[in-house]
Motif scaffolding. Structure first.
Motif, PDB file in Angstrom:
ATOM      1  N   PRO A   1       7.278   1.674   6.131  1.00 55.14           N
ATOM      2  CA  PRO A   1       6.833   1.901   4.752  1.00 55.14           C
ATOM      3  C   PRO A   1       6.038   0.714   4.209  1.00 55.14           C
TER       4      PRO A   1
ATOM      5  N   TYR B   1       5.000  -0.426   0.571  1.00 60.88           N
ATOM      6  CA  TYR B   1       5.121  -0.155  -0.860  1.00 60.88           C
ATOM      7  C   TYR B   1       4.004  -0.797  -1.677  1.00 60.88           C
ATOM      8  N   GLU B   2       3.173  -1.597  -1.046  1.00 60.29           N
ATOM      9  CA  GLU B   2       2.005  -2.112  -1.755  1.00 60.29           C
ATOM     10  C   GLU B   2       0.890  -1.061  -1.772  1.00 60.29           C
TER      11      GLU B   2
ATOM     12  N   TYR C   1       1.505   2.290  -1.047  1.00 61.04           N
ATOM     13  CA  TYR C   1       2.085   3.535  -1.545  1.00 61.04           C
ATOM     14  C   TYR C   1       3.326   3.196  -2.370  1.00 61.04           C
ATOM     15  N   PRO C   2       3.133   2.739  -3.606  1.00 63.29           N
ATOM     16  CA  PRO C   2       4.227   2.164  -4.408  1.00 63.29           C
ATOM     17  C   PRO C   2       5.418   3.100  -4.629  1.00 63.29           C
ATOM     18  N   GLN C   3       5.192   4.395  -4.745  1.00 61.73           N
ATOM     19  CA  GLN C   3       6.289   5.283  -5.110  1.00 61.73           C
ATOM     20  C   GLN C   3       7.246   5.548  -3.955  1.00 61.73           C
ATOM     21  N   TYR C   4       6.699   5.907  -2.789  1.00 67.05           N
ATOM     22  CA  TYR C   4       7.536   6.304  -1.666  1.00 67.05           C
ATOM     23  C   TYR C   4       7.353   5.436  -0.422  1.00 67.05           C
ATOM     24  N   GLY C   5       6.366   4.558  -0.402  1.00 63.95           N
ATOM     25  CA  GLY C   5       6.128   3.728   0.769  1.00 63.95           C
ATOM     26  C   GLY C   5       5.288   4.404   1.834  1.00 63.95           C
TER      27      GLY C   5
END
Length: 485
Positions: free
Chosen positions: A436, A438-439, A441-445
């Motif tokens: 994942p 998260y940078e 895709y912040p919401q789900y990784g």
């Protein structure tokens, strides 16, 4: 002339060797050193383990394939690396011990210009007292294990047909196991075969796992886009377990296995026991336990390998809390930072840390899935390091070193949930990226456009097709290189 030595002939090593041989001119030598005579398509071992496939269906002889391809094949186990050579042999070399019947135990040196460590996992049954086919549980990790497991399952079904009620315990046999997917596939194939035999009411089936929740799979779980909705992988998995009547125990570390009984510890620190009549529990993995020595003969194993026995590559191995884990911690080129002519691919490379959040019991026992690196990712890594070595041989200092970070790599998995042309099903899942981020895709990784899952009969047909397609590819038949990893 350059010599490239590949240690191991699993998915990563075999892929690398075949690509090297296809891409390099015959002025260069490609050598595979592996203790195995047979190549095994491991994803189909779960079908061997329930009696639907045989050893012959999932294996083939490596020798003829390599002879036809022009790859030198040594049936042997690598035991030591000398990446700087020594006084007697200034070139880097590997020491291997032959495993063929005629020369078993004999040791030889083999020099190299480039080396790929693709030795895969050592099945560490010894981590849990009483675990493994030589003790009190069954396994599907190898075709031999799986064949014995199928025989035991057949005997169990016959007992149920005579009226006995039996308990089946399937899952992971240690708190740090990986490959929960294989246990997931096996439990549902076992349930399917018991139901097909007409004795489902006689069987209690329990899944035991070190995952904090079902559907974690060592990748910190997934959010799946299904029919326009975003569904946690936990719900996806639990619904299948409930539908098939399979009980589950999560967050479990198996402490020991006695005949017919396991003792396990859960995250709350409690110690429990579970009796069984049949158990298939997967072991944790270690590296191949290769030794390494410098030019003076000093043991430098700790410099090249992590304590787990896996090889250190271009990853960030500084210890960090979970909250500071980043996608860029993961390796991109799988190249040794100390010896740039050495690479590691597939399971053989040391991950910088787990993917799932690490947890331990109230007693301090680690219960955390290790990161999976099998199947499709292993093949991609094998291809990547092979292409890098081709570039290095052909272009030297100006070579392009290829990259394939798990933090920028997608993966597809088809997990069998029962094999039958008319009524078989499989869970088809894709995710991007494996690690994942998260940078990005912040919401789900992960990118939910490429992270999906569904279960149905089409998945089973795909799994059947893949069985034959990848055996065709591995045998090096015409056009094999057109089939993606």
């Amino acid at each position: 002339m350059a010599r490239v030595v590949v240690l191991g002939a699993g998915v990563a090593g075999h892929t690398a060797a075949m690509i090297l041989r296809r891409k390099l001119s015959r002025a260069h030598e490609v050598v595979v050193v592996t203790p195995n005579r047979l190549w095994n398509w491991i994803p189909s071992n779960i079908w061997v383990g329930v009696g639907l496939r045989t050893k012959e269906d999932v294996t083939f002889e490596l020798g003829p394939v390599y002879a036809r391809a022009g790859v030198r094949y040594e049936q042997a186990k690598a035991v030591a690396l000398h990446p700087a050579g020594d006084a007697e042999e200034p070139k880097p070399y590997v020491v291997f011990e032959r495993t063929d019947a005629e020369h078993r135990g004999e040791r030889e040196k083999l020099t190299y210009d480039y080396l790929i460590n693709a030795t895969g996992p050592k099945l560490n049954f010894g981590a849990t007292p009483g675990l493994g086919p030589e003790a009190n549980t069954h396994s599907v990790c190898t075709f031999d294990h799986a064949e014995k497991t199928a025989l035991a399952l057949g005997e169990a079904i016959e007992r149920m047909k005579k009226g006995e009620k039996l308990t089946f315990l399937i899952g992971t046999g240690h708190g740090t196991c990986t490959c929960q997917g294989a246990a997931f596939e096996y439990v549902f194939n076992l349930e399917f075969e018991i139901r097909r035999a007409g004795v489902r009411d006689q069987a209690r089936i329990i899944f035991i796992t070190n995952e904090n929740e079902l559907g974690d799979f060592g990748v910190d779980g997934m959010q799946l886009r299904v029919g326009g909705y975003v569904i946690p992988g936990k719900i996806f998995a639990e619904s299948l377990f409930a539908e098939r009547g399979v009980e589950w125990i999560i967050g479990a570390h198996v402490r020991k296995v006695d005949p017919g009984k396991v003792e396990y510890e859960t995250l709350d620190g409690e110690i429990h026991e579970q009796e069984f009549d049949f158990a298939m529990l997967l072991p944790p993995f270690r590296g191949a336990d290769l030794k390494a020595f410098d030019a003076e003969g000093k043991d430098v194993t700790a410099e090249l390998f992590a304590p787990s026995g896996f090889m250190k590559v271009d990853a960030d191995y500084k210890p960090k809390p979970y909250e500071e884990w980043r996608a860029e911690d993961w390796p991109k080129t799988y190249r040794s930072p100390k010896y740039p002519n050495v690479f590691a691919a597939g399971i053989a490379f040391a991950p910088p840390h787990a993917i799932s959040r690490p947890r331990s019991t109230k007693n301090g026992t680690i219960v955390a899935p290790a990161p999976p690196r099998t199947g499709m990712p292993s093949g991609v890594m094998g291809r990547t390091v092979a292409l890098s070595i081709v570039e290095l041989i052909e272009h030297g200092a100006t070579a392009k070193v290829h990259e394939a970070s798990l933090a920028n790599m997608g993966a597809a998995c088809v997990a069998s949930a029962g094999a039958s042309f008319w009524s078989g099903t499989a869970a088809s899942m894709t995710m991007f990226p494996v690690v994942p981020d998260y940078e990005r895709y912040p919401q789900y990784g992960r990118d939910l456009g490429h992270t999906t899952g569904e279960i149905g009969s089409a998945g089973h047909w795909i799994k059947e097709i893949l069985h034959y397609v990848f055996l065709y590819k591995a045998k090096g038949h015409p056009g094999w290189w057109l089939i993606p990893e």
